[in-house]
Design an enzyme around this catalytic site. Sequence first.
Site, PDB file in Angstrom:
ATOM      1  N   HIS A  91       0.840  -1.206   0.000  1.00 46.25           N
ATOM      2  CA  HIS A  91       0.000   0.000   0.000  1.00 46.25           C
ATOM      3  C   HIS A  91       0.875   1.257   0.000  1.00 46.25           C
ATOM      4  CE1 HIS A  91      -2.853  -2.839   2.196  1.00 46.25           C
ATOM      5  NE2 HIS A  91      -3.548  -2.483   1.139  1.00 46.25           N
TER       6      HIS A  91
ATOM      7  N   GLN B  78     -17.998  -7.212  -1.142  1.00 43.84           N
ATOM      8  CA  GLN B  78     -17.083  -7.973  -1.996  1.00 43.84           C
ATOM      9  C   GLN B  78     -16.636  -9.279  -1.333  1.00 43.84           C
ATOM     10  OE1 GLN B  78     -14.034  -4.687  -2.066  1.00 43.84           O
ATOM     11  NE2 GLN B  78     -12.569  -6.376  -1.990  1.00 43.84           N
TER      12      GLN B  78
ATOM     13  N   MET C  12       3.329  -9.167  -0.575  1.00 40.42           N
ATOM     14  CA  MET C  12       2.729  -8.507   0.595  1.00 40.42           C
ATOM     15  C   MET C  12       1.214  -8.539   0.481  1.00 40.42           C
ATOM     16  SD  MET C  12       5.064  -6.381   2.438  1.00 40.42           S
ATOM     17  CE  MET C  12       6.836  -6.269   2.297  1.00 40.42           C
TER      18      MET C  12
HETATM   19  O1  PAF Z   1      -7.807  -4.268  -3.264  1.00 40.49           O
HETATM   20  C1  PAF Z   1      -8.523  -3.901  -2.294  1.00 40.49           C
HETATM   21  O2  PAF Z   1      -8.044  -3.667  -1.186  1.00 40.49           O
HETATM   22  C2  PAF Z   1     -10.017  -3.747  -2.492  1.00 40.49           C
HETATM   23  O3  PAF Z   1     -10.512  -4.704  -3.364  1.00 40.49           O
HETATM   24  C3  PAF Z   1     -10.439  -2.343  -2.927  1.00 40.49           C
HETATM   25  C4  PAF Z   1      -9.870  -1.988  -4.283  1.00 40.49           C
HETATM   26  C5  PAF Z   1      -9.973  -1.333  -1.899  1.00 40.49           C
HETATM   27  C6  PAF Z   1     -11.968  -2.262  -3.034  1.00 40.49           C
HETATM   28  O4  PAF Z   1     -12.575  -2.545  -1.829  1.00 40.49           O
END
Ligand code: PAF
Length: 279
Positions: free
Chosen positions: A36, A60, A183
Amino acid sequence: MLIKDINRMKEVIKGVKKEGKTIGFVPTMGYLHEGHLSLIRCSKRDNDITVVSIFVNPIQFGQNEDLDRYPRDLERDEKLCRQEGVDYIFVPSAEQMYPEGFSTYVQVEELTGGLCGAFRPGHFKGVTTVVTKLFNIVQPDRAYFGEKDYQQLAVVKKMVKDLNMNLEVVGCPIVREKDGLAMSSRNKYLSPKERESAVALYKALVRAKESFEKGINSVEELKKIMEETIISYPEVNEIQYIEIVDPDTLKPKNVAEEGDVVALAVFVGNTRLIDNIRL
Ligand code: PAF
């Protein structure tokens, strides 16, 4: 600055736009790691201001997936964002994002049928819906996604193109631990023994790439080589899939070519890990 309210975030964005500043956006589900942070650094490099969202998106996750135990540590995430010079951290609640009566979804077809999409029905519909909402709120000039979720990156790029969304989607390279493990926030689930076996994915990908470079282009053979590597690690429970796909259509290949994507999902203990490499 941490912002929880959608309308407040929109107001701030309005002000930023008025000043003519460009906005880079890094959508995340929190529990931030070096992967990130690399996205944040790319965004800081390319844009005047950077917004990071932290939202564990319930729609999701499948019924038997890890929504409830997904790792969360907002305090730590906030600290890391500050250290990286993030301008705004957007942390909406599920109630605000999906109020009662919410009934509009965004779905990309075709690209979502294979790979992870075949095993996680509804997952990408949840991703594209939340990403659309976040794009509408944050109105970024550029949004940054990791290549570890190669299918997600391809799906979001397609959505942006098909729906004429006014931003650029930027893919950033996978960030790996010293031994090669990609990661992921889900690495936290691994016991020390499982962590040792988790390197199986990367080792298999590297073997596939090396074998391809030595002249093996039969996907069947390359898959066999990868399977052999993976099952030699004791804590591997199940290979969910290994595929070699076209980088644009994500259609499986029988004969591998340079540029193709080798992608896999493997359960190490009960933890589902994914990874990929380009040939
Ligand atoms: O990759 C992720 O962490 C998630 O799928 C995202 C893109 C933040 C959508 O919730």
